[in-house]
Design a protein around this motif. Structure first.
Motif, PDB file in Angstrom:
ATOM      1  N   VAL A 182       0.833  -1.201   0.000  1.00 40.34           N
ATOM      2  CA  VAL A 182       0.000   0.000   0.000  1.00 40.34           C
ATOM      3  C   VAL A 182       0.869   1.252   0.000  1.00 40.34           C
ATOM      4  CG1 VAL A 182      -1.612   1.365   1.386  1.00 40.34           C
ATOM      5  CG2 VAL A 182      -2.021  -1.081   1.051  1.00 40.34           C
ATOM      6  N   ILE A 245      -4.282  -6.716  -5.282  1.00 38.34           N
ATOM      7  CA  ILE A 245      -3.068  -5.949  -5.590  1.00 38.34           C
ATOM      8  C   ILE A 245      -2.055  -6.831  -6.305  1.00 38.34           C
ATOM      9  CG2 ILE A 245      -1.096  -4.744  -4.568  1.00 38.34           C
ATOM     10  CD1 ILE A 245      -2.989  -3.774  -2.358  1.00 38.34           C
ATOM     11  N   THR A 264      -5.697  -0.650  -3.267  1.00 33.61           N
ATOM     12  CA  THR A 264      -4.829   0.024  -2.298  1.00 33.61           C
ATOM     13  C   THR A 264      -5.626   0.992  -1.433  1.00 33.61           C
ATOM     14  OG1 THR A 264      -2.947  -0.134  -3.809  1.00 33.61           O
ATOM     15  CG2 THR A 264      -2.809   1.513  -2.062  1.00 33.61           C
TER      16      THR A 264
END
Length: 294
Positions: A182, A245, A264
């Motif tokens: 992230v 992700i 994210t």
């Protein structure tokens, strides 16, 4: 650095994360489908059909750029995360049902994820610019995702004490790796995020709130008990952001960092809203009253 992690460490990290999932599963989690077929069926319909439809509508409503739209669809197609079990426990939900839904959803995602992602690629990006999920690449990802789960389940069955000992460290690794991803995506893609924060951030928040609301209220309307509704609501609202992700970043699949942005942004959003939702569901107990569990 993000490119290095994506190409070198991401497959290994994803395999470790899925190993952790396997360590928490047993064959009983799959057999439980036979004892709660209606609850499982409702959750799967919401996960596979309703959530992608909601995400698609939000992509159009917020006029998301193609890469971000595909990223939101990847998130919608991803199964529930293991964090759903924790939030369900805090909200006094049916945690056993959560574990079953996570197990079934993870297996079903082998089929549903490539299908939904390919449809999103064709619609939002177009066949000429699509990033096809070739069978060989899907097979490689299945090996990275499913094989560790099976290894984890085998270890849980043969050496349960050892599996339980490793379960917490692996979960901690998963959380830390997700936080790292992230942060790196936020840093590397800050221009894109800043440019589209209002639209993609609002879409991610609304998608999360609608997922929690539908996941909890639809089962109640269909006559399921409150603990089961809580479990489904958390399973639907708390997605496996790490998987979404990874799919967006992995050279084996999409290899498009911009497509990782919705997941994210969704990660911190879902943690906050799921925590508030659990607090709201248990507020009666704090006030000295109890909710009905019928």
């Amino acid at each position: 650095m993000l490119a290095t992690i994506s190409s070198t460490y991401l497959p290994i990290a994803l395999a470790v994360i899925m190993l952790g999932l396997g360590l928490s599963l047993t064959t009983a989690d799959f057999r439980r489908v036979l004892t709660q077929p209606r609850a499982v069926a409702v959750a799967l319909v919401v996960q596979v059909l309703i959530l992608p439809a909601i995400a698609f509508g939000l992509c159009l409503a917020f006029a998301l750029p193609p890469e971000l739209a595909v990223g939101l669809m990847v998130l919608a197609a991803s199964p529930g995360g293991t964090s759903a079990n924790l939030f369900s426990h805090l909200a006094r939900g049916d945690v056993a049902l959560n574990i079953t839904l996570t197990a079934v959803n993870s297996v079903l995602a082998i089929i549903s994820l490539p299908l939904i992602i390919n449809l999103a690629l064709v619609h939002f990006i177009g066949e000429g610019r699509s990033v096809p999920l070739q069978f060989s690449k899907v097979a490689q990802v299945v090996a990275i995702v499913i094989v560790p789960v099976l290894v984890g389940m085998l270890l849980r069955n043969r050496r349960p004490a050892l599996a339980i000992r490793f379960e917490t460290p692996v979960k901690l690794f998963s959380i830390l790796f997700l936080i790292l991803l992230v942060v790196l995506i936020m840093v590397s893609g800050w221009k894109t995020i800043a440019q589209h924060m209002a639209s993609v951030g609002s879409a991610a928040l609304l998608f999360n709130l609608m997922s929690l609301a539908i996941g909890y209220n639809l089962p109640r309307l269909l006559g399921l008990g409150r603990p089961q509704a809580i479990a489904i609501g958390m399973e639907i609202g708390v997605h496996n952001s790490a998987l979404a992700i990874a799919i967006a970043l992995s050279p084996l699949l999409l290899n498009q960092p911009a497509m990782a942005i919705p997941a994210t942004l969704y990660s911190p959003i879902m943690m906050a809203t799921a925590g508030l939702f659990a607090f709201w569901l248990t507020r009666g107990n704090r006030n000295g009253t109890t909710h009905r569990d019928e």
